[in-house]
Design a protein around this motif. Sequence first.
Motif, PDB file in Angstrom:
ATOM      1  N   LEU A   1     -47.821   3.060  49.069  1.00  0.00           N
ATOM      2  CA  LEU A   1     -47.183   4.200  48.411  1.00  0.00           C
ATOM      3  C   LEU A   1     -46.955   3.930  46.927  1.00  0.00           C
ATOM      4  O   LEU A   1     -47.195   4.806  46.086  1.00  0.00           O
ATOM      5  N   ALA A   2     -46.477   2.739  46.604  1.00  0.00           N
ATOM      6  CA  ALA A   2     -46.231   2.405  45.199  1.00  0.00           C
ATOM      7  C   ALA A   2     -47.522   2.456  44.395  1.00  0.00           C
ATOM      8  O   ALA A   2     -47.552   2.983  43.278  1.00  0.00           O
ATOM      9  N   LEU A   3     -48.612   1.947  44.959  1.00  0.00           N
ATOM     10  CA  LEU A   3     -49.896   1.976  44.257  1.00  0.00           C
ATOM     11  C   LEU A   3     -50.442   3.400  44.149  1.00  0.00           C
ATOM     12  O   LEU A   3     -51.016   3.769  43.121  1.00  0.00           O
ATOM     13  N   LEU A   4     -50.263   4.206  45.183  1.00  0.00           N
ATOM     14  CA  LEU A   4     -50.676   5.615  45.109  1.00  0.00           C
ATOM     15  C   LEU A   4     -49.944   6.325  43.976  1.00  0.00           C
ATOM     16  O   LEU A   4     -50.532   7.135  43.256  1.00  0.00           O
ATOM     17  N   ALA A   5     -48.661   6.021  43.828  1.00  0.00           N
ATOM     18  CA  ALA A   5     -47.857   6.679  42.794  1.00  0.00           C
ATOM     19  C   ALA A   5     -48.339   6.350  41.388  1.00  0.00           C
ATOM     20  O   ALA A   5     -48.110   7.116  40.463  1.00  0.00           O
ATOM     21  N   THR A   6     -49.035   5.209  41.222  1.00  0.00           N
ATOM     22  CA  THR A   6     -49.539   4.851  39.891  1.00  0.00           C
ATOM     23  C   THR A   6     -50.779   5.644  39.516  1.00  0.00           C
ATOM     24  O   THR A   6     -51.175   5.653  38.364  1.00  0.00           O
ATOM     25  N   GLY A   7     -51.413   6.298  40.508  1.00  0.00           N
ATOM     26  CA  GLY A   7     -52.650   7.031  40.229  1.00  0.00           C
ATOM     27  C   GLY A   7     -53.895   6.170  40.332  1.00  0.00           C
ATOM     28  O   GLY A   7     -54.985   6.593  39.966  1.00  0.00           O
ATOM     29  N   MET A   8     -53.745   4.956  40.834  1.00  0.00           N
ATOM     30  CA  MET A   8     -54.884   4.064  40.981  1.00  0.00           C
ATOM     31  C   MET A   8     -55.869   4.660  41.985  1.00  0.00           C
ATOM     32  O   MET A   8     -55.460   5.245  42.979  1.00  0.00           O
TER      33      MET A   8
END
Length: 167
Positions: free
Chosen positions: A105-112
């Motif tokens: 979830l944290a990585l998704l939130a970065t837009g990666m």
Amino acid sequence: MRFRGVYDRACLERYAPDGVPGPVLPPGEEARVVPDAPLKMILVDRHLGLVPLDSTAPEPVTALVVRPCALLDALGALFEGLWSQALPLSAHDHGSLSAQDARLLALLATGMPDRGIAKQLGLSYRTFQRRLHDLMRALGAQTRFQAGVRAAAKGWVRVAPPDDAPG
């Protein structure tokens, strides 16, 4: 020791070699991600700054040492500006959410991009897709946007308020 780091999203994508999970944050680090950082730098307690002379090199060989002066103040202001705009990379306690799903979830939130996230997590692309689908189903979401909204509502994703927010 506590410290803060702002990472460039492209740097995170390059960091994870195939099959090896991405960086694990050292104890005390609070990390955030920006889409594009203008330069690499290290600041130490407003007393010292290091700016690599070649910002394209993966490992800095030579760096400009900046002692207390207007330039160090400007670098500090740049860091604080980036920090306020960046999205959190670190995951915190999410109750029933697994540590890997919290990181997803944290990585998704970065837009990666998905393939970059899969590399960061040390997953195959298909396994990543399956985990994302399972997470969306657990959130009762039909789309990624809906999943993001629901994850934020549950407190599973931390979003920094905009600088102009009242209060």
